[in-house]
Design an enzyme around this catalytic site. Structure first.
Site, mmCIF file in Angstrom:
data_model
loop_
_atom_site.group_PDB
_atom_site.id
_atom_site.type_symbol
_atom_site.label_atom_id
_atom_site.label_comp_id
_atom_site.label_asym_id
_atom_site.label_seq_id
_atom_site.Cartn_x
_atom_site.Cartn_y
_atom_site.Cartn_z
ATOM 1 N N LYS A 141 0.834 -1.214 0.000
ATOM 2 C CA LYS A 141 0.000 0.000 0.000
ATOM 3 C C LYS A 141 0.862 1.255 0.000
ATOM 4 O O LYS A 141 0.496 2.262 -0.605
ATOM 5 C CB LYS A 141 -0.962 -0.004 1.190
ATOM 6 N N LYS B 42 -9.792 -5.354 -4.995
ATOM 7 C CA LYS B 42 -10.760 -4.258 -5.166
ATOM 8 C C LYS B 42 -10.162 -3.098 -5.926
ATOM 9 O O LYS B 42 -10.849 -2.365 -6.604
ATOM 10 C CB LYS B 42 -11.142 -3.687 -3.791
ATOM 11 N N LYS C 34 -3.198 -11.350 -6.684
ATOM 12 C CA LYS C 34 -4.537 -11.660 -6.153
ATOM 13 C C LYS C 34 -5.588 -10.719 -6.735
ATOM 14 O O LYS C 34 -5.274 -9.569 -7.068
ATOM 15 C CB LYS C 34 -4.533 -11.618 -4.623
HETATM 16 P P1 TYM Z 1 -9.937 -6.941 3.063
HETATM 17 O O1 TYM Z 1 -11.036 -5.952 3.197
HETATM 18 O O2 TYM Z 1 -8.802 -6.620 2.165
HETATM 19 O O3 TYM Z 1 -10.522 -8.330 2.583
HETATM 20 C C1 TYM Z 1 -11.607 -8.947 3.265
HETATM 21 C C2 TYM Z 1 -11.480 -10.456 3.253
HETATM 22 O O4 TYM Z 1 -11.435 -10.953 1.915
HETATM 23 C C3 TYM Z 1 -10.278 -11.755 1.733
HETATM 24 N N1 TYM Z 1 -9.804 -11.591 0.353
HETATM 25 C C4 TYM Z 1 -9.498 -12.613 -0.458
HETATM 26 N N2 TYM Z 1 -9.546 -13.951 -0.279
HETATM 27 C C5 TYM Z 1 -9.175 -14.727 -1.315
HETATM 28 N N3 TYM Z 1 -8.771 -14.227 -2.517
HETATM 29 C C6 TYM Z 1 -8.708 -12.897 -2.742
HETATM 30 N N4 TYM Z 1 -8.336 -12.423 -3.921
HETATM 31 C C7 TYM Z 1 -9.086 -12.023 -1.683
HETATM 32 N N5 TYM Z 1 -9.149 -10.666 -1.558
HETATM 33 C C8 TYM Z 1 -9.582 -10.424 -0.305
HETATM 34 C C9 TYM Z 1 -9.277 -11.219 2.747
HETATM 35 O O5 TYM Z 1 -8.272 -12.153 3.045
HETATM 36 C C10 TYM Z 1 -10.182 -10.930 3.924
HETATM 37 O O6 TYM Z 1 -10.437 -12.100 4.661
HETATM 38 N N6 TYM Z 1 -7.502 -6.134 7.299
HETATM 39 C C11 TYM Z 1 -8.628 -6.821 6.724
HETATM 40 C C12 TYM Z 1 -9.950 -6.413 7.328
HETATM 41 C C13 TYM Z 1 -9.986 -6.582 8.797
HETATM 42 C C14 TYM Z 1 -10.064 -7.817 9.504
HETATM 43 C C15 TYM Z 1 -10.082 -7.472 10.880
HETATM 44 C C16 TYM Z 1 -10.119 -9.150 9.092
HETATM 45 C C17 TYM Z 1 -9.958 -5.576 9.717
HETATM 46 N N7 TYM Z 1 -10.008 -6.119 10.980
HETATM 47 C C18 TYM Z 1 -10.130 -8.464 11.863
HETATM 48 C C19 TYM Z 1 -10.178 -10.129 10.078
HETATM 49 C C20 TYM Z 1 -10.183 -9.794 11.445
HETATM 50 C C21 TYM Z 1 -8.661 -6.484 5.240
HETATM 51 O O7 TYM Z 1 -8.131 -5.493 4.801
HETATM 52 O O8 TYM Z 1 -9.377 -7.350 4.497
#
Ligand code: TYM
Length: 330
Positions: A113, A198, A195
């Site tokens: 990032k 978004k 990967k």
């Molecule tokens: P974020 O918002 O980037 O993504 C949310 C969830 O989606 C999964 N994910 C994927 N899984 C498989 N393939 C992909 N291409 C893919 N893109 C996204 C992510 O692994 C995630 O599970 N920091 C976290 C949000 C968060 C969080 C938490 C998660 C904040 N606090 C506490 C768990 C527990 C995040 O940015 O996820």
């Protein structure tokens, strides 16, 4: 015996993708019967990049609507918005003081990032994992279902918890990550070595959960494959085809061998269409319900208000215990 606790969440930045759905939400839906689940929308984490305020607000509600449309039952789960439970920000600050700069600077998400937003490498982007640790530890979560890309954040959460427990005695439950193998890392359709994200700049690389069926079909038809014309699983040499197989497998629950057999002698054109159809079939009812729910802001407000109330109970209990241990007057 009381049920084990789950916590997970998604950032409120950008439109949700098939990666978010298969890597996270779909697993959560499957786990809701067996566990005591807390699912949140991480809108404080979203502030680490610049957002238009109105868009951030809308995205927060859209994600809530997707959660419900995808099958998370607000009666069975605690579904809430991170910022509405102030304990997150408070424990986040406390845990900042138990997290080392060296640990944070090793985080690949920070490095990625920081490279992408070179003009805005803010302190929040750096301490992001401490807030995520607070999210998890406030609820004494046993299990955190995420995609593979979040595992490094989970490891640092465990390190912080262990450090704190060593200093002050058993305080936090040690959380385990849970990653479903078939959907651990859904890759981009145009660049299957990255990967699906978004923030992709090439829109053909990513399936958004809001994409119309004809758009989904078009994107799959354009997906990058290879010149072999043979549906065979090998992520090293055939990353494009293997990614499509992963997507198909996590939707149909078929094994790689079964998929190879199903498409033996078929060309890629046929295979891509079948994958697209499976995705469309899975997403169509969710999309329909999503639109209905979004049209009912009162219903959404009821859910997040009730969710925050319920989340606060456990979160404040944990935070008070932490404060007492470290000498902060409650
Ligand atoms: P974020 O918002 O980037 O993504 C949310 C969830 O989606 C999964 N994910 C994927 N899984 C498989 N393939 C992909 N291409 C893919 N893109 C996204 C992510 O692994 C995630 O599970 N920091 C976290 C949000 C968060 C969080 C938490 C998660 C904040 N606090 C506490 C768990 C527990 C995040 O940015 O996820």
């Amino acid at each position: 015996m009381s049920k084990k606790i789950i916590l997970s969440g998604i950032q409120a930045t950008g439109k949700l993708t098939l990666g978010n759905y298969l890597g996270a939400i779909d697993n959560w839906v499957k786990m809701q019967e067996e566990y005591n689940c807390y699912y949140m929308i991480a809108n404080l984490h979203s502030l680490t990049v610049r957002n238009d305020p109105e868009t951030l607000k809308n995205n927060t509600l859209k994600i809530l609507a997707i959660y419900i449309a995808a099958g998370l039952d607000p009666e069975k789960n605690t579904i809430f918005i991170q910022s509405q439970v102030k304990e997150h920000a408070e424990l986040g600050w406390i845990l900042d003081c138990y997290t080392y700069m060296g640990e944070l600077s090793r985080m690949t998400q920070f490095k990625d990032k920081a490279a992408k937003h070179a003009d805005n490498i803010n302190a929040g982007l750096f301490t992001y994992p401490a807030l995520m640790a607070a999210d998890i530890l406030l609820y004494q979560a046993n299990l955190v279902p995420v995609g593979e890309d979040q595992m490094q954040h989970l490891e640092i959460t465990r390190d912080i918890a262990e450090r704190f427990n060593k200093l002050y005695g058993e305080t936090f439950v040690m959380p385990e990550g849970y990653v479903r193998k078939s959907s651990a890392r859904i890759m981009g359709l145009q660049d299957p070595n990255q990967k699906m994200s978004k923030s992709a700049t090439n829109l053909n690389d990513v399936i958004f959960l809001e994409d119309e069926p004809d758009v989904i079909l078009k994107k799959f038809k354009k997906a990058v494959t290879d010149s072999e014309n043979e549906v065979r699983f090998n992520p090293e040499t055939k990353p494009g085809v293997s990614n499509l197989m992963q997507i198909y497998s996590s939707i149909t629950s078929k094994t790689m061998q079964e998929i190879e057999k199903e498409f033996e002698g078929h060309g890629y054109g046929d295979f891509k269409t079948k994958v697209a159809e499976a995705v469309i079939e899975k997403l169509e009812p969710i999309q329909k319900k999503y639109k209905e729910i979004l049209d009912n802001p009162k219903y959404l407000e009821e859910i997040y208000t009730k969710g925050a109330e319920s989340a606060r109970k456990l979160a404040s209990e944990t935070l008070n215990m932490v404060k007492q241990k470290i000498g902060i007057i409650v």
